[in-house]
Design an enzyme around this catalytic site. Sequence first.
Site, short mmCIF file in Angstrom:
data_model
loop_
_atom_site.label_atom_id
_atom_site.label_comp_id
_atom_site.label_asym_id
_atom_site.label_seq_id
_atom_site.Cartn_x
_atom_site.Cartn_y
_atom_site.Cartn_z
N LYS A 197 0.86 -1.19 0.00
CA LYS A 197 0.00 0.00 0.00
C LYS A 197 0.90 1.24 0.00
CE LYS A 197 -3.72 0.04 2.68
NZ LYS A 197 -4.44 -0.08 3.97
O1 G3P Z 1 -7.46 0.49 6.23
C1 G3P Z 1 -8.14 1.57 6.82
C2 G3P Z 1 -9.31 2.04 6.05
O2 G3P Z 1 -10.21 0.97 5.91
C3 G3P Z 1 -9.91 3.25 6.68
O3 G3P Z 1 -10.83 2.89 7.64
O4 G3P Z 1 -12.23 3.16 9.61
O5 G3P Z 1 -10.11 4.45 9.45
O6 G3P Z 1 -12.04 5.06 8.02
P1 G3P Z 1 -11.33 3.95 8.73
#
Ligand code: G3P
Length: 234
Positions: free
Chosen positions: A105
């Site tokens: 990533k």
């Molecule tokens: O890998 C992290 C991505 O899925 C973001 O998730 O929950 O931080 O918005 P969040």
Amino acid sequence: MGKIGTQPGAEAKHKEVDIGFMSIFIDSANINEAKTALGLGWVQGITTNPLLLAQADMEPSAFFTELRKFCDGPIFYQLTSNTFESSIAEAHRVLELLEKQLVVKLPPTELGFKLCSELSSRIPCCPTAIYSPAQALVARESGAQYLAVYVNRATRLMGDGLKLVEDIAAVLEESQTQLLAASLKSTDEATLAFSAGAHHLTLPYSTVKEMSNHPLSDEAIKQFNESGRGLDQT
Ligand code: G3P
């Protein structure tokens, strides 16, 4: 050339893990969550990010070593270095650790896309936190195998994360770049992201656990169990 595969042994070690047309991943750096989710049979791999790894109760290298004992699918790791050279070195280190399971990533910055162009012929790359079709086009042109769209965050910050998925899916048509919907907070949001054009989903553990359940299914199965008959009942 500086390509990662030019490092001794690097190319031989990295052979892309075959994934199905659509995959569901777990988004976690918790070893117990990962084990449970990957044991379900329909979760194909795992995505991590630096914040998830910071919250984990294991060192990242120990987490990945343990993870590989039961995960044979893609493992997404986000580079955290700040320069081109140090990022390439970090990619080499994580390649040693994860071998053919690695998906790198990358942040959607000039540096991140340059790294994607450099690495993507050798290692599957996934620019992450993509918030615009323009960034998606750059990811496509950089040879990304995936790009990650933060659906719920986009809804909260910009108004409509599902429309963003649709718009990005449109610019990825007929390309090798697949849309991974991330930041999904409910089963409905997950399925709507898929319907909007996501090729793959990554879900938090709580949503993974909810995906296969429905109260009406529970009711129907209770009735079968209480009043039904099969080969094992006389
Ligand atoms: O890998 C992290 C991505 O899925 C973001 O998730 O929950 O931080 O918005 P969040």
